[in-house]
Design a protein around this motif. Structure first.
Motif, PDB file in Angstrom:
ATOM      1  N   VAL A  34       0.844  -1.202   0.000  1.00  0.00           N
ATOM      2  CA  VAL A  34       0.000   0.000   0.000  1.00  0.00           C
ATOM      3  C   VAL A  34       0.876   1.247   0.000  1.00  0.00           C
ATOM      4  CG1 VAL A  34      -1.664   1.339   1.344  1.00  0.00           C
ATOM      5  CG2 VAL A  34      -1.988  -1.118   1.064  1.00  0.00           C
ATOM      6  N   GLU A  35       1.896   1.260   0.835  1.00  0.00           N
ATOM      7  CA  GLU A  35       2.798   2.408   0.879  1.00  0.00           C
ATOM      8  C   GLU A  35       3.482   2.607  -0.475  1.00  0.00           C
ATOM      9  OE1 GLU A  35       6.661   4.155   3.325  1.00  0.00           O
ATOM     10  OE2 GLU A  35       6.124   2.042   3.559  1.00  0.00           O
ATOM     11  N   ALA A  36       3.975   1.518  -1.042  1.00  0.00           N
ATOM     12  CA  ALA A  36       4.639   1.603  -2.343  1.00  0.00           C
ATOM     13  C   ALA A  36       3.675   2.104  -3.418  1.00  0.00           C
ATOM     14  CB  ALA A  36       5.208   0.241  -2.729  1.00  0.00           C
ATOM     15  N   ALA A  37       2.456   1.602  -3.397  1.00  0.00           N
ATOM     16  CA  ALA A  37       1.464   1.993  -4.404  1.00  0.00           C
ATOM     17  C   ALA A  37       1.129   3.481  -4.305  1.00  0.00           C
ATOM     18  CB  ALA A  37       0.205   1.145  -4.249  1.00  0.00           C
ATOM     19  N   ILE A  38       0.949   3.979  -3.095  1.00  0.00           N
ATOM     20  CA  ILE A  38       0.621   5.398  -2.912  1.00  0.00           C
ATOM     21  C   ILE A  38       1.793   6.274  -3.360  1.00  0.00           C
ATOM     22  CG2 ILE A  38       0.059   7.212  -1.249  1.00  0.00           C
ATOM     23  CD1 ILE A  38      -1.512   5.031   0.323  1.00  0.00           C
ATOM     24  N   HIS A  39       3.001   5.900  -2.964  1.00  0.00           N
ATOM     25  CA  HIS A  39       4.174   6.688  -3.374  1.00  0.00           C
ATOM     26  C   HIS A  39       4.341   6.690  -4.892  1.00  0.00           C
ATOM     27  CE1 HIS A  39       6.194   8.210   0.199  1.00  0.00           C
ATOM     28  NE2 HIS A  39       5.811   7.101   0.823  1.00  0.00           N
ATOM     29  N   CYS A  40       4.152   5.540  -5.515  1.00  0.00           N
ATOM     30  CA  CYS A  40       4.287   5.476  -6.976  1.00  0.00           C
ATOM     31  C   CYS A  40       3.220   6.322  -7.666  1.00  0.00           C
ATOM     32  CB  CYS A  40       4.222   4.036  -7.457  1.00  0.00           C
ATOM     33  SG  CYS A  40       5.722   3.098  -7.065  1.00  0.00           S
ATOM     34  N   ALA A  41       1.986   6.227  -7.203  1.00  0.00           N
ATOM     35  CA  ALA A  41       0.918   7.033  -7.803  1.00  0.00           C
ATOM     36  C   ALA A  41       1.211   8.524  -7.618  1.00  0.00           C
ATOM     37  CB  ALA A  41      -0.435   6.663  -7.199  1.00  0.00           C
ATOM     38  N   ALA A  42       1.695   8.909  -6.446  1.00  0.00           N
ATOM     39  CA  ALA A  42       2.029  10.317  -6.198  1.00  0.00           C
ATOM     40  C   ALA A  42       3.166  10.767  -7.112  1.00  0.00           C
ATOM     41  CB  ALA A  42       2.399  10.525  -4.735  1.00  0.00           C
ATOM     42  N   THR A  43       4.133   9.909  -7.313  1.00  0.00           N
ATOM     43  CA  THR A  43       5.244  10.234  -8.221  1.00  0.00           C
ATOM     44  C   THR A  43       4.739  10.385  -9.646  1.00  0.00           C
ATOM     45  OG1 THR A  43       6.829   9.096  -6.795  1.00  0.00           O
ATOM     46  CG2 THR A  43       7.474   9.420  -9.103  1.00  0.00           C
ATOM     47  N   LEU A  44       3.872   9.487 -10.064  1.00  0.00           N
ATOM     48  CA  LEU A  44       3.339   9.550 -11.425  1.00  0.00           C
ATOM     49  C   LEU A  44       2.446  10.771 -11.646  1.00  0.00           C
ATOM     50  CD1 LEU A  44       2.684   5.772 -12.020  1.00  0.00           C
ATOM     51  CD2 LEU A  44       4.447   7.195 -13.098  1.00  0.00           C
ATOM     52  N   ALA A  45       1.930  11.345 -10.570  1.00  0.00           N
ATOM     53  CA  ALA A  45       1.132  12.569 -10.692  1.00  0.00           C
ATOM     54  C   ALA A  45       1.985  13.729 -11.199  1.00  0.00           C
ATOM     55  CB  ALA A  45       0.484  12.923  -9.355  1.00  0.00           C
ATOM     56  N   SER A  46       3.303  13.603 -11.060  1.00  0.00           N
ATOM     57  CA  SER A  46       4.217  14.662 -11.514  1.00  0.00           C
ATOM     58  C   SER A  46       4.708  14.462 -12.938  1.00  0.00           C
ATOM     59  CB  SER A  46       5.423  14.730 -10.574  1.00  0.00           C
ATOM     60  OG  SER A  46       5.004  15.028  -9.269  1.00  0.00           O
ATOM     61  N   VAL A  47       4.388  13.339 -13.536  1.00  0.00           N
ATOM     62  CA  VAL A  47       4.812  13.079 -14.911  1.00  0.00           C
ATOM     63  C   VAL A  47       4.009  13.993 -15.838  1.00  0.00           C
ATOM     64  CG1 VAL A  47       4.797  11.338 -16.743  1.00  0.00           C
ATOM     65  CG2 VAL A  47       5.565  10.733 -14.441  1.00  0.00           C
ATOM     66  N   GLU A  48       4.684  14.608 -16.784  1.00  0.00           N
ATOM     67  CA  GLU A  48       4.061  15.605 -17.654  1.00  0.00           C
ATOM     68  C   GLU A  48       3.223  14.975 -18.759  1.00  0.00           C
ATOM     69  OE1 GLU A  48       7.293  17.930 -19.121  1.00  0.00           O
ATOM     70  OE2 GLU A  48       7.850  18.638 -17.126  1.00  0.00           O
ATOM     71  N   GLY A  49       2.084  15.603 -19.045  1.00  0.00           N
ATOM     72  CA  GLY A  49       1.243  15.218 -20.177  1.00  0.00           C
ATOM     73  C   GLY A  49       0.928  13.744 -20.218  1.00  0.00           C
ATOM     74  N   ASN A  50       1.187  13.139 -21.378  1.00  0.00           N
ATOM     75  CA  ASN A  50       0.929  11.709 -21.511  1.00  0.00           C
ATOM     76  C   ASN A  50       2.226  10.903 -21.437  1.00  0.00           C
ATOM     77  OD1 ASN A  50       1.970  12.426 -24.012  1.00  0.00           O
ATOM     78  ND2 ASN A  50       0.538  11.167 -25.175  1.00  0.00           N
ATOM     79  N   ASN A  51       3.281  11.503 -20.892  1.00  0.00           N
ATOM     80  CA  ASN A  51       4.542  10.797 -20.708  1.00  0.00           C
ATOM     81  C   ASN A  51       4.351   9.649 -19.730  1.00  0.00           C
ATOM     82  OD1 ASN A  51       5.634  12.724 -22.366  1.00  0.00           O
ATOM     83  ND2 ASN A  51       6.819  13.742 -20.775  1.00  0.00           N
ATOM     84  N   THR A  52       5.314   8.750 -19.698  1.00  0.00           N
ATOM     85  CA  THR A  52       5.271   7.616 -18.787  1.00  0.00           C
ATOM     86  C   THR A  52       6.565   7.549 -17.987  1.00  0.00           C
ATOM     87  OG1 THR A  52       6.259   6.096 -20.385  1.00  0.00           O
ATOM     88  CG2 THR A  52       3.844   6.254 -20.381  1.00  0.00           C
ATOM     89  N   MET A  53       6.562   6.676 -17.004  1.00  0.00           N
ATOM     90  CA  MET A  53       7.770   6.383 -16.247  1.00  0.00           C
ATOM     91  C   MET A  53       7.878   4.864 -16.147  1.00  0.00           C
ATOM     92  SD  MET A  53       9.011   7.654 -12.485  1.00  0.00           S
ATOM     93  CE  MET A  53       9.481   9.262 -13.054  1.00  0.00           C
ATOM     94  N   LEU A  62      -7.854  -0.097  -1.783  1.00  0.00           N
ATOM     95  CA  LEU A  62      -8.722  -1.185  -2.248  1.00  0.00           C
ATOM     96  C   LEU A  62      -8.106  -1.930  -3.432  1.00  0.00           C
ATOM     97  CD1 LEU A  62     -12.283   0.394  -1.953  1.00  0.00           C
ATOM     98  CD2 LEU A  62     -11.109  -1.122  -0.343  1.00  0.00           C
ATOM     99  N   ALA A  63      -7.381  -1.222  -4.282  1.00  0.00           N
ATOM    100  CA  ALA A  63      -6.724  -1.875  -5.418  1.00  0.00           C
ATOM    101  C   ALA A  63      -5.668  -2.870  -4.946  1.00  0.00           C
ATOM    102  CB  ALA A  63      -6.087  -0.827  -6.336  1.00  0.00           C
ATOM    103  N   VAL A  64      -4.960  -2.519  -3.882  1.00  0.00           N
ATOM    104  CA  VAL A  64      -3.872  -3.366  -3.391  1.00  0.00           C
ATOM    105  C   VAL A  64      -4.361  -4.410  -2.387  1.00  0.00           C
ATOM    106  CG1 VAL A  64      -1.664  -3.352  -2.131  1.00  0.00           C
ATOM    107  CG2 VAL A  64      -2.148  -1.581  -3.831  1.00  0.00           C
ATOM    108  N   GLU A  65      -5.207  -3.999  -1.474  1.00  0.00           N
ATOM    109  CA  GLU A  65      -5.630  -4.887  -0.389  1.00  0.00           C
ATOM    110  C   GLU A  65      -6.909  -5.662  -0.686  1.00  0.00           C
ATOM    111  OE1 GLU A  65      -4.163  -5.387   2.864  1.00  0.00           O
ATOM    112  OE2 GLU A  65      -2.453  -4.476   1.853  1.00  0.00           O
ATOM    113  N   GLY A  66      -7.663  -5.213  -1.672  1.00  0.00           N
ATOM    114  CA  GLY A  66      -8.936  -5.860  -1.978  1.00  0.00           C
ATOM    115  C   GLY A  66     -10.088  -5.175  -1.264  1.00  0.00           C
ATOM    116  N   ARG A  67     -11.298  -5.543  -1.649  1.00  0.00           N
ATOM    117  CA  ARG A  67     -12.488  -4.868  -1.151  1.00  0.00           C
ATOM    118  C   ARG A  67     -13.038  -5.476   0.140  1.00  0.00           C
ATOM    119  NH1 ARG A  67     -13.090  -1.248  -4.092  1.00  0.00           N
ATOM    120  NH2 ARG A  67     -14.922  -0.328  -4.901  1.00  0.00           N
TER     121      ARG A  67
END
Length: 174
Positions: A7-26, A81-86
């Protein structure tokens, strides 16, 4: 309640990806490097986020990950919920019925008070996570985080993001 490390890794990765410009990827490998995680371990969680339509996976040599929708439309609850399930964290096994003296089921008409209390706590916990948007986390980090840490994160994203040709899905940037 203890959430998995994913969960921690998923949140950090999503937060990092929020900084990616336009439709770029990481690339996933860069995200793993960013947080000192095993790429194979992180890939499992990135795939969960992709399956939940939080991330989009772009194939190919210049591919990688990006947010599938704007950070303002992703909550911490979505990620958990994506990582731990519903399923709720607490699952009542009705062990009150398991003692050596068997009592007729009619003695247990009233729901288990422990289960009711735990489910009430679960609803409160989920409601609190649903109020926090990924964009809030990123904005708080930009405003209140140590400027050196913020600058290093921005430089890492700038160095590792991959430009993409046009895409039908372009998350709004903050």
């Amino acid at each position: 309640m203890k959430l998995g490390e994913g969960v921690e890794a998923a949140i950090h990765c999503a937060a990092t990806l929020a900084s990616v410009e336009g439709n770029n990827t990481m690339p996933g490998a860069a995200l793993a490097e960013c947080f000192g995680l095993s790429p194979s371990y992180l890939l499992k969680h990135l795939n969960m986020l992709t399956a939940a339509s939080i991330l989009e996976s772009v194939p190919g040599p210049a591919g990688g990950y990006r947010l599938a929708r704007a950070a303002e439309r992703i909550t911490l609850l979505d990620i958990v919920l994506a990582v731990e399930g519903r399923e709720p964290a607490f699952r009542c096994g009705e062990i009150r019925r398991n003692g050596p003296v068997k009592i007729d089921a009619s003695a247990y008409v009233k729901p288990c008070g422990i289960n009711a209390a735990m489910l009430k706590a679960e609803r409160a916990y989920r409601a609190a996570l649903a109020e926090v948007k990924l964009s809030d986390i990123v904005a708080d980090y930009a405003a209140e985080g140590d400027p050196r840490s913020f600058a290093a994160s921005c430089a890492f994203v700038a160095r590792h993001q991959r430009p993409q040709k046009s895409s039908s899905t372009q998350p709004k940037q903050m």
